[in-house]
Enzyme design. Structure first.
Site, PDB file in Angstrom:
ATOM      1  N   GLY A   8      42.212  42.582  24.592  1.00 26.64           N
ATOM      2  CA  GLY A   8      42.635  43.392  23.143  1.00 26.64           C
ATOM      3  C   GLY A   8      42.663  42.320  21.999  1.00 26.64           C
ATOM      4  N   SER A   9      41.388  42.525  21.584  1.00 29.50           N
ATOM      5  CA  SER A   9      40.863  41.588  20.301  1.00 29.50           C
ATOM      6  C   SER A   9      41.202  42.860  19.244  1.00 29.50           C
ATOM      7  CB  SER A   9      39.723  40.595  20.037  1.00 29.50           C
ATOM      8  OG  SER A   9      38.691  41.372  20.347  1.00 29.50           O
ATOM      9  N   ASN A  10      40.926  43.695  19.920  1.00 29.01           N
ATOM     10  CA  ASN A  10      40.711  44.873  18.854  1.00 29.01           C
ATOM     11  C   ASN A  10      42.603  45.182  18.663  1.00 29.01           C
ATOM     12  OD1 ASN A  10      38.227  46.250  17.706  1.00 29.01           O
ATOM     13  ND2 ASN A  10      38.141  45.922  19.531  1.00 29.01           N
ATOM     14  N   LEU A  86      38.265  50.454  30.108  1.00 25.36           N
ATOM     15  CA  LEU A  86      37.421  50.913  30.653  1.00 25.36           C
ATOM     16  C   LEU A  86      38.080  52.145  31.753  1.00 25.36           C
ATOM     17  CD1 LEU A  86      36.660  47.852  31.258  1.00 25.36           C
ATOM     18  CD2 LEU A  86      35.164  49.398  30.128  1.00 25.36           C
ATOM     19  N   ASN A 103      38.838  56.591  20.559  1.00 24.76           N
ATOM     20  CA  ASN A 103      37.857  55.768  21.147  1.00 24.76           C
ATOM     21  C   ASN A 103      36.834  54.704  20.461  1.00 24.76           C
ATOM     22  OD1 ASN A 103      37.150  54.279  23.419  1.00 24.76           O
ATOM     23  ND2 ASN A 103      35.368  55.207  23.899  1.00 24.76           N
ATOM     24  N   HIS A 105      33.846  52.503  19.995  1.00 27.27           N
ATOM     25  CA  HIS A 105      32.326  52.039  21.495  1.00 27.27           C
ATOM     26  C   HIS A 105      31.604  51.293  20.285  1.00 27.27           C
ATOM     27  CE1 HIS A 105      30.366  53.038  24.101  1.00 27.27           C
ATOM     28  NE2 HIS A 105      28.636  53.036  23.688  1.00 27.27           N
ATOM     29  N   SER A 137      31.429  52.940  16.967  1.00 28.33           N
ATOM     30  CA  SER A 137      31.256  54.332  16.645  1.00 28.33           C
ATOM     31  C   SER A 137      33.321  54.512  16.868  1.00 28.33           C
ATOM     32  CB  SER A 137      30.618  55.164  17.118  1.00 28.33           C
ATOM     33  OG  SER A 137      29.148  54.823  17.194  1.00 28.33           O
ATOM     34  N   ASP A 146      32.700  59.676  26.285  1.00 31.36           N
ATOM     35  CA  ASP A 146      31.111  59.084  24.460  1.00 31.36           C
ATOM     36  C   ASP A 146      30.795  59.683  23.800  1.00 31.36           C
ATOM     37  OD1 ASP A 146      32.460  56.606  25.626  1.00 31.36           O
ATOM     38  OD2 ASP A 146      29.981  56.060  26.241  1.00 31.36           O
ATOM     39  N   GLU A 175      34.465  46.009  14.585  1.00 29.66           N
ATOM     40  CA  GLU A 175      35.034  46.534  15.441  1.00 29.66           C
ATOM     41  C   GLU A 175      36.350  46.668  14.325  1.00 29.66           C
ATOM     42  OE1 GLU A 175      34.983  47.271  19.217  1.00 29.66           O
ATOM     43  OE2 GLU A 175      32.891  46.445  19.369  1.00 29.66           O
TER      44      GLU A 175
HETATM   45  C1  GRF Z   1      35.079  46.515  22.059  1.00 25.56           C
HETATM   46  O1  GRF Z   1      33.528  45.850  22.398  1.00 25.56           O
HETATM   47  C2  GRF Z   1      34.745  47.576  21.830  1.00 25.56           C
HETATM   48  O2  GRF Z   1      34.001  48.473  21.408  1.00 25.56           O
HETATM   49  C3  GRF Z   1      34.498  48.557  23.837  1.00 25.56           C
HETATM   50  O3  GRF Z   1      35.276  47.299  24.513  1.00 25.56           O
HETATM   51  C4  GRF Z   1      35.449  45.848  24.143  1.00 25.56           C
HETATM   52  C5  GRF Z   1      37.350  45.909  23.303  1.00 25.56           C
HETATM   53  O4  GRF Z   1      37.442  44.101  23.865  1.00 25.56           O
HETATM   54  N1  GRF Z   1      35.150  49.799  23.949  1.00 25.56           N
HETATM   55  P1  GRF Z   1      37.713  44.223  22.989  1.00 25.56           P
HETATM   56  O5  GRF Z   1      38.851  43.910  24.622  1.00 25.56           O
HETATM   57  O6  GRF Z   1      39.020  44.759  22.398  1.00 25.56           O
HETATM   58  O7  GRF Z   1      38.515  42.716  22.671  1.00 25.56           O
END
Ligand code: GRF
Length: 189
Positions: A8-10, A86, A103, A105, A137, A146, A175
């Protein structure tokens, strides 16, 4: 609202951007595809409503799709963000929110997308093919995995002695900038 399967870093980057004011949005909830993941802890720490909907807990794909859609509908999202989710999103969910699901990627789509290209597999392939550039992306989610229209991209260099892990970290850093900025642009064009 956000869907996630991992650390969950994003998701955290989106939370941080809402706190700093760079992103004017209210995160109505997090749906995790399994229990115990880092994204759930981040939701808890930030008082964001959290739900775990694991396909394994349902007897059929139809039941899972129904539960997922019911949960998403209740969160009344303007935008649905897959941040490291996923699970293949059921077609009924995609059809209910056309153009409203994005999404992120970790490659420059259309390259290194589709079946098998997730996580470290993407970065290994980029290095094996001796590309000098990679990146991330953000695309609209359609029923073709995708393949939906790309709405934003950022590039990073691939270095001579790169390892997949080092490249992954470099892409991930991008990202974290690209995702909140893109959400802001989509919500407030
Ligand atoms: C990221 O690299 C994203 O592009 C991919 O999954 C990863 C998720 O990382 N779809 P996080 O859980 O947000 O750290």
């Amino acid at each position: 609202m956000v869907l996630a399967s991992g650390s969950g870093s994003n998701f955290q980057a989106i939370i941080d951007a809402t706190r700093s004011g760079k992103l004017q949005a209210h995160i109505t909830g997090l749906i995790a595809s399994r229990d115990g993941i880092g994204a759930l802890k981040k939701a808890e720490a930030n008082q964001i409503p959290q739900f775990v909907l694991s396909p394994k807990s349902y007897t059929s794909e139809t039941e899972f799709a129904h539960a997922l859609l019911t949960c998403i509908d209740a969160l009344k999202p303007d935008l649905i963000v897959l941040a490291g989710y996923l699970i293949k999103l059921p077609a009924t969910v995609i059809q209910a929110y056309p153009g409203k699901i994005i999404n992120i990627h970790p490659s420059l789509l259309p390259h290194y997308g589709g079946k098998g290209f997730y996580g470290m597999n993407v970065h290994k392939a980029v290095i094996a093919d001796k590309n000098s550039t990679s990146g991330c992306s953000i695309h609209i989610v359609t029923e073709e995995f995708d393949e939906g229209p790309v709405v934003a991209q950022a590039t990073v260099p691939v270095l001579e002695d790169d390892t997949p892990e080092a490249l992954a970290a470099r892409v991930l850093e991008k990202e974290h900038i690209l995702l909140p900025a893109t959400i802001q642009r989509l919500l407030h064009p």
